[in-house]
Design an enzyme around this catalytic site. Structure first.
Site, PDB file in Angstrom:
ATOM      1  N   GLU A   7      -4.683  -6.057  10.346  1.00 23.34           N
ATOM      2  CA  GLU A   7      -3.657  -5.059  10.628  1.00 23.34           C
ATOM      3  C   GLU A   7      -3.928  -4.423  11.987  1.00 23.34           C
ATOM      4  O   GLU A   7      -4.741  -3.509  12.095  1.00 23.34           O
ATOM      5  CB  GLU A   7      -3.687  -3.962   9.560  1.00 23.34           C
ATOM      6  CG  GLU A   7      -3.399  -4.462   8.170  1.00 23.34           C
ATOM      7  CD  GLU A   7      -2.903  -3.334   7.279  1.00 23.34           C
ATOM      8  OE1 GLU A   7      -1.759  -3.404   6.832  1.00 23.34           O
ATOM      9  OE2 GLU A   7      -3.651  -2.366   7.069  1.00 23.34           O
ATOM     10  N   GLY A  10       3.234  -1.376   4.212  1.00 21.30           N
ATOM     11  CA  GLY A  10       3.184   0.065   3.971  1.00 21.30           C
ATOM     12  C   GLY A  10       4.588   0.583   3.698  1.00 21.30           C
ATOM     13  O   GLY A  10       5.097   0.522   2.581  1.00 21.30           O
ATOM     14  N   SER A  42       4.079  -2.927  10.081  1.00 23.27           N
ATOM     15  CA  SER A  42       5.541  -2.946  10.237  1.00 23.27           C
ATOM     16  C   SER A  42       6.198  -4.208   9.685  1.00 23.27           C
ATOM     17  O   SER A  42       7.189  -4.688  10.245  1.00 23.27           O
ATOM     18  CB  SER A  42       5.929  -2.707  11.702  1.00 23.27           C
ATOM     19  OG  SER A  42       5.516  -1.411  12.115  1.00 23.27           O
ATOM     20  N   ASN A 101       0.861  -1.180   0.000  1.00 24.99           N
ATOM     21  CA  ASN A 101       0.000   0.000   0.000  1.00 24.99           C
ATOM     22  C   ASN A 101       0.902   1.237   0.000  1.00 24.99           C
ATOM     23  O   ASN A 101       1.569   1.515   0.985  1.00 24.99           O
ATOM     24  CB  ASN A 101      -0.865  -0.072   1.276  1.00 24.99           C
ATOM     25  CG  ASN A 101      -1.676   1.178   1.530  1.00 24.99           C
ATOM     26  OD1 ASN A 101      -1.747   2.077   0.687  1.00 24.99           O
ATOM     27  ND2 ASN A 101      -2.289   1.244   2.710  1.00 24.99           N
ATOM     28  N   HIS A 155      -9.154   0.219   5.317  1.00 27.27           N
ATOM     29  CA  HIS A 155      -7.830   0.385   5.943  1.00 27.27           C
ATOM     30  C   HIS A 155      -7.983   1.209   7.216  1.00 27.27           C
ATOM     31  O   HIS A 155      -8.837   2.100   7.298  1.00 27.27           O
ATOM     32  CB  HIS A 155      -6.866   1.068   4.960  1.00 27.27           C
ATOM     33  CG  HIS A 155      -5.471   1.108   5.488  1.00 27.27           C
ATOM     34  ND1 HIS A 155      -5.030   2.099   6.327  1.00 27.27           N
ATOM     35  CD2 HIS A 155      -4.431   0.248   5.334  1.00 27.27           C
ATOM     36  CE1 HIS A 155      -3.766   1.842   6.662  1.00 27.27           C
ATOM     37  NE2 HIS A 155      -3.385   0.733   6.074  1.00 27.27           N
ATOM     38  N   GLU A 214      -6.471   3.630   8.373  1.00 28.80           N
ATOM     39  CA  GLU A 214      -6.433   5.093   8.196  1.00 28.80           C
ATOM     40  C   GLU A 214      -7.771   5.608   7.663  1.00 28.80           C
ATOM     41  O   GLU A 214      -8.191   6.722   7.988  1.00 28.80           O
ATOM     42  CB  GLU A 214      -5.251   5.468   7.289  1.00 28.80           C
ATOM     43  CG  GLU A 214      -3.937   5.336   8.061  1.00 28.80           C
ATOM     44  CD  GLU A 214      -2.760   4.811   7.266  1.00 28.80           C
ATOM     45  OE1 GLU A 214      -2.737   4.954   6.037  1.00 28.80           O
ATOM     46  OE2 GLU A 214      -1.854   4.236   7.901  1.00 28.80           O
ATOM     47  N   LYS A 219       0.080   4.214   0.043  1.00 26.64           N
ATOM     48  CA  LYS A 219      -0.545   5.323   0.787  1.00 26.64           C
ATOM     49  C   LYS A 219      -0.383   6.636  -0.003  1.00 26.64           C
ATOM     50  O   LYS A 219      -0.399   6.610  -1.228  1.00 26.64           O
ATOM     51  CB  LYS A 219       0.030   5.412   2.205  1.00 26.64           C
ATOM     52  CG  LYS A 219      -0.101   4.074   2.947  1.00 26.64           C
ATOM     53  CD  LYS A 219       0.167   4.172   4.416  1.00 26.64           C
ATOM     54  CE  LYS A 219       0.027   2.795   5.064  1.00 26.64           C
ATOM     55  NZ  LYS A 219       0.178   2.812   6.507  1.00 26.64           N
ATOM     56  N   GLY A 264       3.068   1.367  11.006  1.00 30.63           N
ATOM     57  CA  GLY A 264       3.980   2.509  10.932  1.00 30.63           C
ATOM     58  C   GLY A 264       4.692   2.809  12.240  1.00 30.63           C
ATOM     59  O   GLY A 264       5.311   3.853  12.401  1.00 30.63           O
TER      60      GLY A 264
HETATM   61  P1  PGA Z   1       3.355  -0.263   7.671  1.00 31.09           P
HETATM   62  O1  PGA Z   1       1.855  -0.054   7.116  1.00 31.09           O
HETATM   63  O2  PGA Z   1       3.907  -1.458   6.946  1.00 31.09           O
HETATM   64  O3  PGA Z   1       4.075   1.006   7.321  1.00 31.09           O
HETATM   65  O4  PGA Z   1       3.242  -0.497   9.132  1.00 31.09           O
HETATM   66  C1  PGA Z   1       1.009  -1.138   6.880  1.00 31.09           C
HETATM   67  C2  PGA Z   1      -0.317  -0.651   6.364  1.00 31.09           C
HETATM   68  O5  PGA Z   1      -0.853   0.338   6.881  1.00 31.09           O
HETATM   69  O6  PGA Z   1      -0.892  -1.246   5.425  1.00 31.09           O
END
Ligand code: PGA
Length: 251
Positions: free
Chosen positions: A169, A236, A215, A10, A97, A99, A12, A175
């Site tokens: 997730e 991400g 992560s 992703n 997601h 977010e 983002k 993140g």
């Molecule tokens: P990250 O994000 O790998 O940066 O933790 C994962 C995601 O939000 O899909």
């Protein structure tokens, strides 16, 4: 179990034209060496989706949008429709997601409308679920995941579930560098599969890939992917360079 393994990234709200081209060119150059039982799916920003999809089209890479509205067209300023996502040539749609849920306030009901719209327009949904840190700390991870699955999958038929991908997730791992241990993730994934079996049947639960996200990096991907119910990853930060994403895809 013979489930397919999905390595997804992703992007983002990152990259502009030149960076997006560099990343997709790097991925198309390296993806042929990914193990044959794996599928790669990338989610670029909507504004670059058509261009990236065209570049990916002759490779094993599939593409999807990070979000969409659930209506076909109309007065919905700023939104992209499922028809537009389909028209871009993409085959997947990321829905729910964290977010979208927590920064943009999307409800389970809205998310379910988007899941239904995905099927109407022949897009494969990747439905994201996962608990917040305080829910994890108070032992509510499974309750939260169950609710998000039950609500998100409302009115989706057993037959439609053949195209469904779930991504677990935990929000506290996104993140933050705090990856859930393979043990924690496996436990939740097995639980989610039980929920799908309760909602449909065991055969359906056995074919739905359940991905882990939060992560994921090249050095922790293999440990996660070795677990029975972890059928891929949603990445991400570490999908933003071709080298690190390809390292995960080959882990
Ligand atoms: P990250 O994000 O790998 O940066 O933790 C994962 C995601 O939000 O899909």
């Amino acid at each position: 179990m013979g489930r397919r393994i999905v390595i997804s990234g992703n992007w983002k709200m990152n990259k502009v034209t030149d960076d997006a081209n560099e990343l997709i060119d790097g991925l198309t150059a390296g993806v042929a060496d990914m193990p044959a039982d794996r599928e790669m799916v990338i989610f670029p920003p909507a504004i670059y989706l058509k261009e990236v999809t065209a570049k990916a089209s002759s490779t094993r890479i599939e593409t999807g949008a990070q979000n969409m509205y659930f209506k076909e067209e109309g007065a919905f300023t700023g939104e992209n429709s499922p028809k537009m996502v389909k028209d871009s040539g993409a085959s997947y749609i990321l829905i729910g997601h964290s977010e979208r849920r927590h920064v943009f306030g999307e409800s389970d009901e809205l998310i379910n409308s988007k899941v239904k719209a995905a099927y109407e327009f022949d897009l494969k949904p990747m439905l994201c679920i996962g608990e917040l840190l305080e829910e994890f700390e108070s032992g509510k991870s499974k309750d939260v995941c169950k609710t998000q699955l039950v609500e998100g999958l409302k009115d989706i038929s057993k037959d439609q579930m053949k195209e469904m991908v779930i991504a677990y997730e935990p929000v506290w791992a996104i993140g933050t560098g705090k990856v859930a241990t393979p043990e924690i993730a496996q436990d939740i994934h097995a639980f989610c599969r039980e929920v799908i079996a309760e909602l449909y049947d065991q055969a359906t639960a056995d074919i739905v890939p359940i991905l882990y996200g939060g992560s994921v990096k090249a050095d922790n991907a293999a440990g996660l992917l070795s677990r029975e119910d972890i059928d891929g990853v949603l990445v991400g930060g570490a999908c933003l360079t071709a080298d690190s994403f390809l390292a995960i895809a080959k882990a």
